[in-house]
Design a protein around this motif. Structure first.
Motif: not given
Length: 603
Positions: A120-125
């Motif tokens: 997964q991707l975390t801290g997304p923009e």
């Protein structure tokens, strides 16, 4: 539309990516996923990741899934990815987005449980480029396209882990599902093999021909028979908008169910449905056994799932009605998971008299006999189970049909012994416990044994509730084959019970073969080392083996109908009839999670 790509033998039509959304220096989803279970970019901050939103989860692990509509053409690399936001996402299905974030591997429930991770991707923009885009066509999962093998063998150098192995989606189902992690998939007209739960989930199978039960389930037949057609289904639709449907084994999840393929701590790969099919009633009915005849003794076992006075009256009524109507009021009833009178409140209470009063009075109210009971209160906090509950096994009996032989002196820490009387195996203490100080019973329920007389014959009944499977690695996890660490304690418990049964045959002065029934929730399978320890050298015979193989199940877990509760008999019991009475495990509406069983024989 672009030409279709092939993923694991499945045709995946691909959509053209809106040209305005493509990042020239971005990282592709497939590059993040890689061709193993772990991302080659884990821990790195990536930018320009583009995709179409295919699902949004606004509860639980909040976030959304994106999918690259073009793909890289490699069937081992997923084109889908979960973006963890930690709060309700602001994107919508059909949005084309560009995302920056940190690549991570999330282990639902914690890495120590042995499950697989979700890339997964975390801290997304997140930048929404456009909305209302056509969605990538879902991968259609069917029984014909699923591999027959379940999982690869793990690497010995990696402690049995499969995480570092290249994915082979044409060969193993767990590899196929991993290669589709985060991608939109769909199933159509799928048979339900695990009932719906209060958590909004059910299990379907895409291969109903694999180890079918007569009532529409899929049976767990051996450690190698993982039934790879099984798939868990949850809903992304909030219950307030659409309550999750109630479904029993044998029903059909009709129509098409579509959504991203996720991985869950409880059950493994899961179709997170943005579109959920309709449940078609399969007409499953609860069973009833026949009444015992005049000369037959009926001995039953029933796990009543943490029964205590704090439970609603309806639970007592349903359990009692089942004893009377479905079990035909057996002469002896071994019940497991009777809690103390204060239930899960951890206040030092160990007596279960109020629990048993309410239960036996409910049986009378349902038209059944006035059961008496015998049991032994445990040492507070020493027998495992729900903290504060002090669960134990108890023997109920109908005094109009059978007599209990009371021999005082048994308590939580005193072992009962086999004593020969007139050439018969009898008990020093009745009721009594078997080897309660043996280390095999640490933090676990101790077997309760009682001596009965039926039509002049002595019958010894051993009620059991062996240690749970807690701590075992999941079958769908990253260690293959999984470690069944809890089995060691159950095997030791089985040997302790076997030693006791052996004494009923070999004790000094015993001249007549003893009528011994060993039954209850053994928390293990008929093909397990636990069962083998009880049946070694012909000491006991497993009565479940008298049933057709497809009918041997008492519990449903992860969509697999399986045995946890068993009934075994000594050689003196030559003719018997066993009936597993299916009234709970296959149904969404359960009074308990176990199905009871009834043994009938003439001592």
């Amino acid at each position: 539309m672009l030409a279709a790509a092939v993923a694991g033998g499945l045709c995946v039509p691909l959509l053209a990516w809106p040209s305005s959304a493509a990042g020239s220096d971005g990282v592709r989803v497939a590059e993040i996923q890689g061709d193993t279970r772990l991302s080659p970019l884990v821990g790195e901050r990536v930018t320009g990741v583009t995709g179409v939103v295919t699902g949004v989860r606004a509860f639980g692990s909040r976030g959304f899934w994106i999918q690259d509509p073009v793909g890289d053409g490699n069937p081992a690399t997923s084109e889908g990815l979960f973006v963890y936001t930690g709060e309700a996402p602001t994107v919508a299905v059909g949005d084309a987005v560009e995302v920056a974030g940190t690549v991570g591997e999330y282990y639902p429930g914690g890495a120590e449980r042995g499950g697989q991770s979700v890339t997964q991707l975390t801290g997304p923009e997140v930048t929404v480029v456009s909305s209302g885009n056509e969605l990538p066509a879902p991968v259609e999962l069917t029984g014909d396209t699923l591999p027959r093998r379940y999982a690869p063998a793990g690497e010995e150098a990696a402690g049995g882990s499969i995480e570092g192995l290249p994915l082979n989606p044409r060969r193993h189902v767990l590899d196929l599902y991993e290669s589709l992690e985060g991608m939109a998939v769909s199933v159509a007209d799928a048979p339900v093999v695990g009932p719906s739960t209060a958590y909004g989930e059910l299990w379907v199978t895409l291969r109903p021909q694999d180890h079918p039960t007569p009532r529409g389930g899929t049976r767990y037949a051996s450690y190698e028979a993982h039934n790879p057609g099984r798939l868990k289904v949850e809903s992304l639709i909030p219950f307030a908008e659409r309550p999750f449907p109630e479904a029993n084994v044998g029903d059909l999840l009709g129509g098409r169910t579509t959504g991203p393929l996720d991985y869950d701590e409880f059950g493994g790969y899961t179709l997170a449905a943005r579109e959920l099919g309709e449940v078609v009633d399969g007409g499953l009915e609860r069973e009833s056994t026949r009444p015992q005849r005049r000369g037959e003794l009926a001995v039953a076992a029933y796990n009543v799932e943490n029964l205590n006075p704090g439970d609603p009256a309806e639970k007592f009524e349903r359990l009692a009605t089942a004893v009377v109507d479905n079990l035909a009021a057996p002469d002896i009833l071994a019940v497991e998971e009777i809690q103390d009178d204060s239930g899960p409140t951890d206040d030092g209470t160990v007596s279960a008299g109020e629990t048993l009063r309410l239960f036996t009075e409910a049986v009378v109210a349902a038209g059944g006999p006035a059961y008496e009971w015998r049991g032994i209160d445990p040492v507070d906090g020493a027998d495992g189970g729900q903290p504060g509950g002090n669960i134990r096994t108890v023997l109920l009996f109908n005094p109009e049909r059978v007599s209990f032989v009371d021999r005082p002196g048994g308590d939580a820490t005193t072992a009962t012994e086999v004593v020969a009387r007139r050439g018969e195996a009898t008990l020093s203490h009745s009721p009594g416990r078997i080897a309660p100080d043996d280390a095999a019973w640490t933090d676990s329920r101790k077997p309760l044994v009682g001596e009965f007389t039926f039509r002049g014959e002595t019958v010894l009944v051993v009620a059991n509730h062996f240690a749970s499977k807690g701590g075992d690695q999941p079958t769908h996890g990253r260690f293959q084959p999984p470690n069944r660490s809890s089995e060691r304690q159950r095997v030791a418990q089985a040997r302790a019970v076997a030693d006791f049964v052996r004494e009923t045959r070999d004790a000094r002065g015993v001249r007549r073969p003893a009528n011994v029934v060993v039954l209850g929730d053994l928390n293990d399978f008929t093909f397990s080392a636990t069962a083998e320890a009880l049946t070694a050298d012909g000491l006991l015979e497993n009565a479940l083996n008298s049933l057709p193989a497809r009918e041997r199940y008492t519990y449903v877990f992860d969509g697999q109908s399986q045995v946890l509760d068993q009934t075994l008999v000594s050689p003196a019991i030559r003719r018997y009839e066993l009936d597993i009475v299916h009234i709970n495990a296959e149904f969404a509406d359960q009074a308990s999670d176990h199905d009871p069983q009834v043994l009938r024989f003439r001592p």
